[in-house]
Write a protein that holds these residues in place. Sequence first.
Motif, PDB file in Angstrom:
ATOM      1  N   GLU A  29     -36.174  15.490 -53.697  1.00 25.31           N
ATOM      2  CA  GLU A  29     -35.969  14.304 -54.686  1.00 25.31           C
ATOM      3  C   GLU A  29     -34.958  15.004 -55.676  1.00 25.31           C
ATOM      4  OE1 GLU A  29     -37.860  12.114 -58.543  1.00 25.31           O
ATOM      5  OE2 GLU A  29     -39.178  13.268 -57.088  1.00 25.31           O
ATOM      6  N   ALA A  30     -35.014  16.600 -56.044  1.00 20.15           N
ATOM      7  CA  ALA A  30     -34.060  17.019 -56.929  1.00 20.15           C
ATOM      8  C   ALA A  30     -32.480  17.214 -56.064  1.00 20.15           C
ATOM      9  CB  ALA A  30     -34.580  18.566 -56.961  1.00 20.15           C
ATOM     10  N   LEU A  31     -32.711  17.423 -54.948  1.00 21.52           N
ATOM     11  CA  LEU A  31     -31.437  17.266 -54.040  1.00 21.52           C
ATOM     12  C   LEU A  31     -30.562  15.810 -54.334  1.00 21.52           C
ATOM     13  CD1 LEU A  31     -32.002  19.344 -50.872  1.00 21.52           C
ATOM     14  CD2 LEU A  31     -30.410  19.829 -52.802  1.00 21.52           C
ATOM     15  N   VAL A  32     -31.497  14.754 -53.854  1.00 20.20           N
ATOM     16  CA  VAL A  32     -31.109  13.497 -53.707  1.00 20.20           C
ATOM     17  C   VAL A  32     -30.433  12.845 -55.026  1.00 20.20           C
ATOM     18  CG1 VAL A  32     -31.493  10.908 -53.472  1.00 20.20           C
ATOM     19  CG2 VAL A  32     -32.319  12.819 -51.688  1.00 20.20           C
ATOM     20  N   ILE A  33     -31.388  13.345 -56.318  1.00 11.28           N
ATOM     21  CA  ILE A  33     -30.673  13.114 -57.541  1.00 11.28           C
ATOM     22  C   ILE A  33     -29.475  13.556 -57.800  1.00 11.28           C
ATOM     23  CG2 ILE A  33     -31.521  13.262 -60.099  1.00 11.28           C
ATOM     24  CD1 ILE A  33     -34.327  12.475 -59.116  1.00 11.28           C
ATOM     25  N   GLY A  34     -29.462  14.873 -57.585  1.00  9.32           N
ATOM     26  CA  GLY A  34     -28.129  15.554 -57.859  1.00  9.32           C
ATOM     27  C   GLY A  34     -26.907  15.184 -57.215  1.00  9.32           C
ATOM     28  N   PHE A  35     -27.031  14.690 -55.905  1.00 12.64           N
ATOM     29  CA  PHE A  35     -25.843  14.401 -55.075  1.00 12.64           C
ATOM     30  C   PHE A  35     -25.544  12.934 -55.318  1.00 12.64           C
ATOM     31  CE2 PHE A  35     -28.455  14.019 -51.336  1.00 12.64           C
ATOM     32  CZ  PHE A  35     -28.403  12.402 -50.847  1.00 12.64           C
ATOM     33  N   GLN A  36     -26.651  12.091 -55.859  1.00 12.68           N
ATOM     34  CA  GLN A  36     -26.536  10.704 -56.205  1.00 12.68           C
ATOM     35  C   GLN A  36     -25.694  10.587 -57.587  1.00 12.68           C
ATOM     36  OE1 GLN A  36     -30.000   8.467 -55.704  1.00 12.68           O
ATOM     37  NE2 GLN A  36     -29.466   7.626 -53.924  1.00 12.68           N
ATOM     38  N   ALA A  37     -26.001  11.665 -58.431  1.00  9.56           N
ATOM     39  CA  ALA A  37     -25.228  11.518 -59.809  1.00  9.56           C
ATOM     40  C   ALA A  37     -23.603  12.107 -59.577  1.00  9.56           C
ATOM     41  CB  ALA A  37     -26.083  12.694 -60.422  1.00  9.56           C
ATOM     42  N   GLN A  38     -23.493  13.138 -58.614  1.00  7.51           N
ATOM     43  CA  GLN A  38     -22.230  13.405 -58.134  1.00  7.51           C
ATOM     44  C   GLN A  38     -21.445  12.277 -57.389  1.00  7.51           C
ATOM     45  OE1 GLN A  38     -20.407  16.198 -58.694  1.00  7.51           O
ATOM     46  NE2 GLN A  38     -18.514  15.541 -57.690  1.00  7.51           N
ATOM     47  N   LEU A  39     -21.946  11.499 -56.835  1.00 14.34           N
ATOM     48  CA  LEU A  39     -21.234  10.427 -56.106  1.00 14.34           C
ATOM     49  C   LEU A  39     -21.006   9.496 -57.283  1.00 14.34           C
ATOM     50  CD1 LEU A  39     -23.366  10.190 -52.714  1.00 14.34           C
ATOM     51  CD2 LEU A  39     -20.895  10.429 -52.966  1.00 14.34           C
ATOM     52  N   ARG A  40     -21.895   9.277 -58.346  1.00 11.36           N
ATOM     53  CA  ARG A  40     -21.371   8.254 -59.205  1.00 11.36           C
ATOM     54  C   ARG A  40     -20.331   8.720 -60.023  1.00 11.36           C
ATOM     55  NH1 ARG A  40     -26.245   5.701 -62.728  1.00 11.36           N
ATOM     56  NH2 ARG A  40     -24.522   4.422 -62.991  1.00 11.36           N
ATOM     57  N   ARG A  41     -20.451   9.937 -60.120  1.00  7.73           N
ATOM     58  CA  ARG A  41     -19.146  10.582 -61.089  1.00  7.73           C
ATOM     59  C   ARG A  41     -17.672  10.462 -60.239  1.00  7.73           C
ATOM     60  NH1 ARG A  41     -23.186  14.363 -62.479  1.00  7.73           N
ATOM     61  NH2 ARG A  41     -22.522  15.662 -60.842  1.00  7.73           N
ATOM     62  N   GLN A  42     -17.825  10.603 -58.898  1.00  9.25           N
ATOM     63  CA  GLN A  42     -16.665  10.319 -58.203  1.00  9.25           C
ATOM     64  C   GLN A  42     -16.186   8.822 -58.011  1.00  9.25           C
ATOM     65  OE1 GLN A  42     -18.332  13.137 -54.781  1.00  9.25           O
ATOM     66  NE2 GLN A  42     -16.117  13.294 -54.598  1.00  9.25           N
ATOM     67  N   TYR A  43     -17.336   8.102 -57.855  1.00  8.19           N
ATOM     68  CA  TYR A  43     -17.284   6.576 -57.601  1.00  8.19           C
ATOM     69  C   TYR A  43     -17.897   5.707 -58.484  1.00  8.19           C
ATOM     70  CZ  TYR A  43     -15.783   8.584 -52.761  1.00  8.19           C
ATOM     71  OH  TYR A  43     -15.261   9.361 -52.217  1.00  8.19           O
ATOM     72  N   PRO A  44     -17.305   5.425 -59.676  1.00  4.71           N
ATOM     73  CA  PRO A  44     -18.040   4.736 -60.884  1.00  4.71           C
ATOM     74  C   PRO A  44     -18.701   3.547 -60.417  1.00  4.71           C
ATOM     75  CG  PRO A  44     -15.875   5.769 -61.537  1.00  4.71           C
ATOM     76  CD  PRO A  44     -15.983   5.885 -60.023  1.00  4.71           C
ATOM     77  N   THR A  45     -18.140   2.755 -59.467  1.00 10.84           N
ATOM     78  CA  THR A  45     -18.702   1.239 -59.149  1.00 10.84           C
ATOM     79  C   THR A  45     -19.985   1.557 -58.410  1.00 10.84           C
ATOM     80  OG1 THR A  45     -17.421   1.119 -57.151  1.00 10.84           O
ATOM     81  CG2 THR A  45     -16.393   0.269 -59.400  1.00 10.84           C
ATOM     82  N   LEU A  46     -20.402   2.765 -57.980  1.00  7.30           N
ATOM     83  CA  LEU A  46     -21.606   3.030 -56.996  1.00  7.30           C
ATOM     84  C   LEU A  46     -22.980   2.924 -57.770  1.00  7.30           C
ATOM     85  CD1 LEU A  46     -22.688   3.800 -54.184  1.00  7.30           C
ATOM     86  CD2 LEU A  46     -22.472   6.106 -55.011  1.00  7.30           C
TER      87      LEU A  46
END
Length: 112
Positions: A29-46
Amino acid sequence: APRSDCGAPAMRELFIYYRLQSIHAAAAEALVIGFQAQLRRQYPTLIPRLLRRADPEVDGQQTWMETYSTDPMREPSGVTAELEAAIAAQAAVLAPLLDGPRHTEVFSACVS
């Protein structure tokens, strides 16, 4: 009223499911929350989500699903091939915690 439009090109959404041992749930859960947050920073429409099957565990395993869509007003085509590749690259950190592969399904909305 919403209308059905399954014949036309529509917004691509990803549904990715996998299994893991319950003992790995907190770390995963910690890993997924972390990489999803990173993806949202890179792709703001995600618009990412993390879901867990509501059924009881089976043999100490849980089934999880990540979903990925985009803001239809800002990215009407949905999850592009580039974004799908970025998601897969980020999610590679989960591999040691999973029981089997991640399964990716691509769907398009019929109703808008």
